[in-house]
Motif scaffolding. Sequence first.
Motif, short mmCIF file in Angstrom:
data_model
loop_
_atom_site.label_atom_id
_atom_site.label_comp_id
_atom_site.label_asym_id
_atom_site.label_seq_id
_atom_site.Cartn_x
_atom_site.Cartn_y
_atom_site.Cartn_z
N LEU A 1 0.82 -1.21 0.00
CA LEU A 1 0.00 0.00 0.00
C LEU A 1 0.86 1.26 0.00
CD1 LEU A 1 -2.83 -1.02 2.51
CD2 LEU A 1 -2.94 -0.94 0.01
N ALA A 2 1.92 1.25 0.81
CA ALA A 2 2.79 2.43 0.85
C ALA A 2 3.48 2.64 -0.49
CB ALA A 2 3.82 2.27 1.96
N THR A 3 3.91 1.53 -1.11
CA THR A 3 4.57 1.65 -2.42
C THR A 3 3.60 2.20 -3.47
OG1 THR A 3 5.98 -0.22 -1.85
CG2 THR A 3 5.84 0.38 -4.17
N MET A 4 2.37 1.71 -3.46
CA MET A 4 1.39 2.21 -4.42
C MET A 4 1.07 3.68 -4.17
SD MET A 4 -1.24 -1.02 -4.63
CE MET A 4 -2.34 -0.09 -5.69
N ALA A 5 0.91 4.04 -2.90
CA ALA A 5 0.56 5.43 -2.59
C ALA A 5 1.66 6.40 -2.96
CB ALA A 5 0.22 5.55 -1.11
N LEU A 6 2.92 5.96 -2.86
CA LEU A 6 4.04 6.87 -3.13
C LEU A 6 4.54 6.78 -4.57
CD1 LEU A 6 6.08 6.31 0.15
CD2 LEU A 6 4.58 8.23 -0.39
N THR A 7 4.19 5.73 -5.28
CA THR A 7 4.74 5.53 -6.63
C THR A 7 3.72 5.83 -7.72
OG1 THR A 7 6.18 3.80 -5.75
CG2 THR A 7 5.90 3.88 -8.13
N VAL A 8 2.49 5.37 -7.58
CA VAL A 8 1.49 5.51 -8.64
C VAL A 8 1.14 6.97 -8.93
CG1 VAL A 8 -0.86 4.93 -9.33
CG2 VAL A 8 0.59 3.20 -8.24
N PRO A 9 0.85 7.83 -7.93
CA PRO A 9 0.51 9.22 -8.27
C PRO A 9 1.61 9.96 -9.03
CG PRO A 9 -0.19 8.71 -6.05
CD PRO A 9 0.63 7.56 -6.50
N PRO A 10 2.89 9.91 -8.60
CA PRO A 10 3.92 10.59 -9.41
C PRO A 10 4.02 10.00 -10.82
CG PRO A 10 4.76 10.11 -7.24
CD PRO A 10 3.47 9.39 -7.35
N LEU A 11 3.86 8.66 -10.94
CA LEU A 11 3.94 8.05 -12.26
C LEU A 11 2.80 8.53 -13.16
CD1 LEU A 11 5.41 5.98 -14.03
CD2 LEU A 11 3.90 4.22 -13.10
N LEU A 12 1.60 8.64 -12.61
CA LEU A 12 0.48 9.15 -13.41
C LEU A 12 0.71 10.60 -13.82
CD1 LEU A 12 -2.58 7.64 -11.49
CD2 LEU A 12 -1.66 6.93 -13.71
N ILE A 13 1.26 11.39 -12.91
CA ILE A 13 1.54 12.79 -13.25
C ILE A 13 2.55 12.88 -14.40
CG2 ILE A 13 2.54 14.92 -12.36
CD1 ILE A 13 1.35 14.22 -9.65
N ILE A 14 3.59 12.04 -14.34
CA ILE A 14 4.62 12.08 -15.38
C ILE A 14 4.05 11.64 -16.72
CG2 ILE A 14 6.79 11.03 -16.11
CD1 ILE A 14 7.57 10.90 -13.14
N LEU A 15 3.19 10.62 -16.71
CA LEU A 15 2.66 10.08 -17.97
C LEU A 15 1.51 10.92 -18.54
CD1 LEU A 15 2.67 6.26 -17.14
CD2 LEU A 15 4.33 7.53 -18.49
N VAL A 16 0.66 11.44 -17.67
CA VAL A 16 -0.55 12.11 -18.15
C VAL A 16 -0.35 13.60 -18.38
CG1 VAL A 16 -2.96 12.60 -17.56
CG2 VAL A 16 -1.98 10.36 -17.05
N SER A 17 0.55 14.23 -17.61
CA SER A 17 0.68 15.69 -17.71
C SER A 17 1.07 16.17 -19.10
CB SER A 17 1.68 16.19 -16.67
OG SER A 17 2.94 15.56 -16.83
N PRO A 18 1.96 15.50 -19.87
CA PRO A 18 2.24 15.99 -21.24
C PRO A 18 1.00 15.97 -22.12
CG PRO A 18 3.97 14.50 -20.53
CD PRO A 18 2.89 14.39 -19.51
N SER A 19 0.18 14.93 -21.99
CA SER A 19 -1.04 14.87 -22.80
C SER A 19 -1.99 16.00 -22.42
CB SER A 19 -1.73 13.53 -22.59
OG SER A 19 -0.87 12.46 -22.96
N ILE A 20 -2.11 16.28 -21.13
CA ILE A 20 -3.00 17.36 -20.69
C ILE A 20 -2.50 18.70 -21.22
CG2 ILE A 20 -3.88 18.58 -18.67
CD1 ILE A 20 -3.82 15.97 -17.16
N VAL A 21 -1.18 18.91 -21.16
CA VAL A 21 -0.61 20.17 -21.67
C VAL A 21 -0.86 20.28 -23.18
CG1 VAL A 21 1.51 21.45 -22.02
CG2 VAL A 21 1.05 20.36 -19.82
N GLY A 22 -0.66 19.16 -23.92
CA GLY A 22 -0.89 19.17 -25.37
C GLY A 22 -2.33 19.46 -25.71
N ILE A 23 -3.26 18.84 -25.00
CA ILE A 23 -4.69 19.11 -25.26
C ILE A 23 -5.03 20.56 -24.98
CG2 ILE A 23 -7.02 18.51 -24.52
CD1 ILE A 23 -6.01 15.66 -24.05
N GLY A 24 -4.43 21.12 -23.91
CA GLY A 24 -4.68 22.50 -23.60
C GLY A 24 -4.19 23.44 -24.68
N ASN A 25 -2.98 23.13 -25.21
CA ASN A 25 -2.44 23.98 -26.27
C ASN A 25 -3.28 23.87 -27.54
OD1 ASN A 25 -0.34 24.81 -24.62
ND2 ASN A 25 1.00 23.13 -25.28
#
Length: 323
Positions: free
Chosen positions: A295-319
């Motif tokens: 649980l600790a590994t998922m809580a500390l690893t999954v959110p940063p990983l999602l931010i790294i993977l999804v944030s470029p797509s969100i920025v591209g869609i915004g542009n």
Amino acid sequence: MNTLEALNLMLIDQLGPNGPMIGIAIAFTLFLGLIIPLMLGRKDDPIEKLKRSQQEGANSKRKEQLRRKGANAKLDKYKAFLEPKSEEELSSVRLTLMQAGYPSRDAVRAYHLAQMLLGIGGLILGVLYFVYVKGTEGATTQDTLMYTLGPGVIGYMMPKYWVTRRVEARKEEITAGFPDSLDMMLVCVEAGQSLDQSIVRVAGELRASYPALADEFQIVAYEMKAGKDKQQVLSDMGERCGVQDVSSFVTVLIQSATFGTSIAEALRVYAGEMRDKRVMRAEEAANKLPTKMTLATMALTVPPLLIILVSPSIVGIGNMGGN
């Protein structure tokens, strides 16, 4: 409308917005007015007076003991309020306090005294906080009870919580140090010392590492020197510790003394079993570790990983939307 709300409305109509608080204060004052005279007006038992007079006439070598007994005599005046009425409940509380490391004969009275004082102190603090900080305007019956009675209940339960934590911590310490104590006792017995001498030596050697277990062995040594039956002393130790390993060890020693077998051989076999159990407990804790870390590994690893993977797509869609 339930009874509490009806009573609350009646007090507000009669005494104003602060009616519920005034009612609680009056009830608490009446309670203290009934209890305190009963406690202070209790007459001493003539037998207790005779005992204290005999103790006061003892020689100077027992001055420290007389001071302790004087404190006990003060609590004796209030034992009707500080001790359970049932013998079974009294024995249960005394055993729990002994397992927590409080073997004094006044431990039960001190425990209930702490509950009473902390409960009353919490109630007073809750009332003061509710009146002068929180405010009584617009407060419901539930808020009144929560802010006034809640701290009192918490204060009353704090000694029980503390004793429970102490019992668990002491049992863990005894369980952790018991295999080492058996190895030391086996070495002492095989070196030619008696069981009594080996217990005294083990109690001294374990003092720095496992003080709770050392205290138990020290009590056993003192009781044996006083002439108490050895089997009863060992049985009392198993009951005070509340640990299954110690109870089994006591059973082994009693059976060894009963059937006349070698104590060194019994200690050797049982010490080996305790070492194996310690290794198994360590392996069990190590096997539980990956599950606890998931649980600790998922809580500390999954959110940063999602931010790294999804944030470029969100920025591209915004542009793209801006263009």
